[in-house]
Design a protein around this motif. Structure first.
Motif: not given
Length: 213
Positions: A8-28
């Protein structure tokens, strides 16, 4: 239950950081999660707390969500919805509070906190760290380099938060310091190659900047 919470946490952060392009995205956050898990296994830390804190470590970051930073409202809300015990919520929030570098280093009290902090710092160095530094700099309208602007070293926390510099200066002000600030032997071993590669890159950058390559 623990594995279900992690998914659930993985899915949560995937949605939370969907529009982040600063280097603090989901993949980070996902890389920090995987690195922290590796370090925790070798250091024999509590895996569930490490995995959960790693996944949630940026959802209340001062740079991303300043309104929720103080009380860690996003992380707490997520954990309460998952029925996490209050003691674990407190432990995770303490880890999140201590993880960031802001001009000086807070050493986490718990082994779990040290594992997460180390993982976050490892993701800031090496090839990925270089890419993230320039991504963050471009996202915040910072120059790549200006030879007339000297790096500011030994800043206080408040000075670091307000400081605006170039991306290359950021290597001297923070990234080159991280290897020496790691807590665990596992993380220090992982960091050796990344740190060396990062120094070589900056050396090459500075040579090319003045047309010597």
């Amino acid at each position: 239950m623990e594995e279900a919470v992690i998914q659930k946490a993985i899915q949560y952060i995937k949605e939370y950081f969907a529009d982040d392009y600063s280097g603090h995205d989901y993949w980070h956050s996902f890389r920090v999660y995987k690195l922290a898990e590796e370090i925790a296994r070798k250091e024999q830390a509590n895996l569930f707390i490490v995995r959960l804190a790693a996944l949630l470590h940026d959802v209340d970051d001062r740079k991303i969500s300043p309104d929720t930073y103080e009380r860690k409202e996003n992380a707490v809300s997520f954990m309460k919805q998952c029925g996490i015990d209050d003691r674990i919520i407190s432990d995770v929030c303490t880890i999140i509070e201590d993880v960031s570098y802001e001009g000086n280093s807070v050493t986490p009290q718990s082994l779990e906190g040290k594992c997460v902090q180390d993982a976050d710092r490892i993701d800031a160095i090496g090839a990925i760290g270089i890419a993230r530094a320039f991504s963050y700099g471009g996202n915040h309208n910072r120059a790549m380099y200006d030879p007339e602007i000297e790096p500011s070293l030994n800043m206080t926390r408040d000075e670091y938060r307000k400081h605006i510099s170039t991306t290359i200066n950021h290597f001297y002000e923070k990234l080159f310091r991280l290897k020496e600030l790691l807590n665990t032997s596992t993380a220090k071993e992982i960091a050796e190659h990344r740190d060396r590669f990062m120094h070589e890159y900056v050396d090459e950058f500075l040579l090319e900047w003045v047309g010597k390559r």
